[in-house]
Scaffold this active site. Structure first.
Site, PDB file in Angstrom:
ATOM      1  CG  ASN A  54     -11.878   7.580  -5.899  1.00 43.90           C
ATOM      2  OD1 ASN A  54     -11.622   8.627  -5.319  1.00 43.90           O
ATOM      3  ND2 ASN A  54     -11.145   6.493  -5.729  1.00 43.90           N
ATOM      4  CG  HIS A 114     -22.264   1.747  -8.295  1.00 39.70           C
ATOM      5  ND1 HIS A 114     -21.892   1.397  -7.023  1.00 39.70           N
ATOM      6  CD2 HIS A 114     -21.231   1.416  -9.107  1.00 39.70           C
ATOM      7  CE1 HIS A 114     -20.671   0.882  -7.051  1.00 39.70           C
ATOM      8  NE2 HIS A 114     -20.254   0.879  -8.305  1.00 39.70           N
TER       9      HIS A 114
END
Length: 272
Positions: A193, A223
């Site tokens: 998401n 990330h």
């Protein structure tokens, strides 16, 4: 602030605990937890905290929430999003990958515009969306995100199972997907998401590039974000601790949702 919650998982419990402690002010309280059916795990959570449990939109609206936090699924966004906004109820969407569906996103945006209700998508387990939005005003050429997590985080996903990857047997990083956010987000409805949030805040699902990686060397969900534009280049690395009882969700994403709720009724904003 009267808060409704769709879902009965980690984030729902976190919200209830912080609201009960008064972290969102004395007047804030959870007025309902919504689930798909009487078998939903939200029912047990509602019972434990003596909160009304509901299974449909009408019953949720009857509890007169000022703001509803969607912490369930893409399906919940499709079912509850437009009707809630249409009734003037602020909506915080955590399963923002659902907004990869342009038609659905436009419906929610139109409903929010007509009623004046807030439609909010928190940053989730990443940062830098303020810088990205500012850079987009000047012009951004490229946005990429690599979502890398331990193999356990990718278990139980139909797309990964079709690849035939032995997640338990991995000895080196394995790329599970590499393409546009538009193509990739639907394959990982509970895991990426953040790529959807990045696309929504930036240059869109078709221009944002997404790489999904299972890395056995990782302990944290890690990330990497790269942004290139007229104002300069931005590189961001985030190492997120997984939520204690859900390796698919970053602990930071849970608190990002709580911060979004705290800001929903605040007249003061710091940062963009």
């Amino acid at each position: 602030m009267r808060v409704g919650i769709i879902g009965g998982g980690t984030i729902a419990r976190l919200f209830i605990e912080h609201i009960r402690r008064g972290d969102l002010g004395r007047a804030a309280r959870v007025v309902a937890i919504a689930g798909r059916s009487e078998r939903s795990r939200g029912k047990a959570l509602a019972k434990a905290f003596r909160i009304p449990f509901v299974t449909d939109l009408k019953a949720l609206l009857a509890r007169r929430p000022d703001v509803v936090v969607e912490a369930a699924s893409h399906e919940a966004v499709r079912e509850y999003g437009e009707p809630l906004l249409g009734k003037g109820v602020a909506l915080i969407v955590l399963s923002c990958g659902a907004l990869c569906d342009d038609a659905l996103r436009r419906k929610l945006e139109r409903a929010a515009a007509r009623s004046g209700a807030l439609l909010s998508v928190p940053s989730g387990g990443i940062g830098g969306l303020d810088a990205l939005k500012a850079a987009c005003v000047a012009g951004v050429e490229a946005v990429t995100i690599a979502v890398t997590k331990p193999p356990a985080a990718w278990k139980g996903i139909a797309y990964v199972e079709k690849l035939g990857v032995d997640l338990d047997g991995l000895r080196e990083p394995r790329v599970l997907f590499d393409g546009t956010a538009r193509e990739g987000v639907p394959h990982f409805p509970a895991n990426v998401n953040i790529a959807a949030a990045l696309s929504l805040a930036g240059i869109g699902f078709d221009k944002t590039r997404l790489k999904v990686v299972a890395d056995p060397a990782l302990k944290h969900n890690t990330h990497y974000i790269e942004i290139k534009g007229r104002t300069g280049n931005i590189s961001i690395k985030l190492e997120n601790v997984p939520a204690p009882d859900n390796p698919k969700t970053a602990w930071l994403a849970c608190y990002s949702a709580l911060a979004a709720l705290k800001a929903a009724k605040s007249p003061v904003r710091y940062g963009t």
